[in-house]
Motif scaffolding. Structure first.
Motif, PDB file in Angstrom:
ATOM      1  N   GLN A 125      -1.719   8.029  -1.916  1.00 29.48           N
ATOM      2  CA  GLN A 125      -2.749   7.959  -0.886  1.00 29.48           C
ATOM      3  C   GLN A 125      -3.338   6.553  -0.797  1.00 29.48           C
ATOM      4  N   VAL A 126      -3.628   5.946  -1.938  1.00 27.94           N
ATOM      5  CA  VAL A 126      -4.151   4.576  -1.954  1.00 27.94           C
ATOM      6  C   VAL A 126      -3.143   3.610  -1.333  1.00 27.94           C
ATOM      7  N   PHE A 127      -1.868   3.763  -1.715  1.00 24.24           N
ATOM      8  CA  PHE A 127      -0.827   2.881  -1.178  1.00 24.24           C
ATOM      9  C   PHE A 127      -0.753   2.979   0.346  1.00 24.24           C
TER      10      PHE A 127
ATOM     11  N   ARG B  28      -9.191  -7.693 -14.610  1.00 26.28           N
ATOM     12  CA  ARG B  28      -7.771  -7.861 -14.268  1.00 26.28           C
ATOM     13  C   ARG B  28      -7.522  -7.642 -12.788  1.00 26.28           C
ATOM     14  N   ASP B  29      -8.362  -6.829 -12.151  1.00 25.97           N
ATOM     15  CA  ASP B  29      -8.163  -6.525 -10.734  1.00 25.97           C
ATOM     16  C   ASP B  29      -8.692  -7.610  -9.808  1.00 25.97           C
ATOM     17  N   LEU B  30      -9.491  -8.527 -10.351  1.00 26.21           N
ATOM     18  CA  LEU B  30     -10.112  -9.542  -9.508  1.00 26.21           C
ATOM     19  C   LEU B  30      -9.082 -10.497  -8.902  1.00 26.21           C
TER      20      LEU B  30
ATOM     21  N   TYR C 170      -2.579  12.711  -9.917  1.00 31.00           N
ATOM     22  CA  TYR C 170      -2.625  11.265 -10.156  1.00 31.00           C
ATOM     23  C   TYR C 170      -1.614  10.556  -9.249  1.00 31.00           C
ATOM     24  N   THR C 171      -0.401  11.130  -9.142  1.00 28.31           N
ATOM     25  CA  THR C 171       0.641  10.549  -8.281  1.00 28.31           C
ATOM     26  C   THR C 171       0.225  10.622  -6.816  1.00 28.31           C
ATOM     27  N   GLY C 172      -0.371  11.761  -6.431  1.00 23.16           N
ATOM     28  CA  GLY C 172      -0.836  11.911  -5.051  1.00 23.16           C
ATOM     29  C   GLY C 172      -1.924  10.920  -4.709  1.00 23.16           C
ATOM     30  N   CYS C 173      -2.813  10.667  -5.661  1.00 21.44           N
ATOM     31  CA  CYS C 173      -3.889   9.694  -5.454  1.00 21.44           C
ATOM     32  C   CYS C 173      -3.315   8.284  -5.286  1.00 21.44           C
ATOM     33  N   ALA C 174      -2.334   7.939  -6.116  1.00 20.14           N
ATOM     34  CA  ALA C 174      -1.697   6.618  -6.011  1.00 20.14           C
ATOM     35  C   ALA C 174      -0.978   6.463  -4.668  1.00 20.14           C
TER      36      ALA C 174
ATOM     37  N   THR D 150      -2.248  -1.420  -5.216  1.00 22.86           N
ATOM     38  CA  THR D 150      -2.010  -0.093  -5.804  1.00 22.86           C
ATOM     39  C   THR D 150      -1.499  -0.217  -7.235  1.00 22.86           C
ATOM     40  N   GLY D 151      -0.517  -1.112  -7.441  1.00 20.63           N
ATOM     41  CA  GLY D 151       0.039  -1.289  -8.776  1.00 20.63           C
ATOM     42  C   GLY D 151      -0.997  -1.755  -9.780  1.00 20.63           C
ATOM     43  N   ASN D 152      -1.824  -2.709  -9.373  1.00 21.75           N
ATOM     44  CA  ASN D 152      -2.823  -3.245 -10.286  1.00 21.75           C
ATOM     45  C   ASN D 152      -3.961  -2.255 -10.547  1.00 21.75           C
ATOM     46  N   THR D 153      -4.356  -1.522  -9.502  1.00 22.02           N
ATOM     47  CA  THR D 153      -5.457  -0.554  -9.659  1.00 22.02           C
ATOM     48  C   THR D 153      -5.073   0.565 -10.612  1.00 22.02           C
TER      49      THR D 153
END
Length: 240
Positions: free
Chosen positions: A19-21, A114-116, A13-17, A79-82
């Protein structure tokens, strides 16, 4: 690359976050830098006498800092919101990397709205840069077409075309990936488009920009010529 080497498709989960960032940060920064480069082309062609004053070392440093800063802000917000959204649809991401649209598909439907707000900020940033690039090139083409010298026109176009090619590839594939209608959605199409906007532009950047280098052009022509000559010899050998 790591997944291929170790024959695994899992990511933490941390790695995915992370990667997105990194993807959003580098994507946004590159797009901002491409916008700045369009301004550089505009000043070089439309206001050549003011190039030194408008694009000095201090101005370039400030614009580069703004590009990286806007990329960092956009990456932090998205990233934070997703990753603050609760996931209700499992944990299998239908992509070869952690991509925000695919992660949002796993979120609860009542949390999706919320992400919009953050996506709206990113959309304004993207649209603002896009309008700036288009307006820059409208002025550039007007100036080039008014030039009386054919050699000057050729030189101006050769200055702009590499940047325009990278921008067109970058924007068209990214827009198709994020704005395509659900009716033409498929797993294979997701993978192909993701490769086009995330892998192809960075890979082609050095090649496209260095094609203005005369020595590289000469080496490239020689390489192509040798390939054709070798093919001819090969075919002659088999005819005998």
């Amino acid at each position: 690359m790591a997944n291929s080497l170790w024959d695994t498709r899992a990511i933490s989960y941390t790695g995915c976050a992370a990667q997105v960032f990194l993807i959003v940060f580098l994507f946004s920064a590159e797009y901002s830098l491409l916008t700045i480069m369009s301004y550089d082309r505009y000043v070089a062609i439309c206001k050549p006498l003011h190039y030194g004053s408008l694009l000095g070392s201090r101005a370039c440093a400030q614009m580069a800092a703004a590009a990286w800063g806007s990329g960092l802000l956009n990456a932090l917000l998205l990233t934070g919101n997703t990753f603050s959204l609760p996931l209700c649809q499992g944990n299998a991401v239908d992509q070869f990397f952690c991509e925000i649209p695919q992660i949002l598909k796993l979120s609860c439907s009542h949390s999706y709205s919320r992400d919009l707000r953050v996506l709206t900020f990113s959309s304004f940033l993207f649209l603002g840069c896009f309008v700036f690039i288009v307006l820059s090139y409208v002025h550039i083409f007007k100036t080039v077409l008014r030039m009386s010298s054919e050699q000057g026109q050729h030189k101006a176009f050769s200055t702009c075309l590499p940047h325009l090619a990278v921008v067109s590839l970058f924007i068209s594939t990214a827009m198709f990936s994020y704005l395509k209608p659900p009716s033409i959605s498929s797993t294979y199409l997701h993978l192909v488009v993701a490769v086009l906007y995330s892998v192809v532009p960075p890979a082609l950047n050095p090649f496209i920009y260095s094609m203005r280098n005369k020595e590289l052009k000469g080496s490239f022509r020689q390489m192509i010529l040798r390939m054709f000559l070798n093919n001819d010899k090969f075919s002659l050998f088999f005819r005998k």
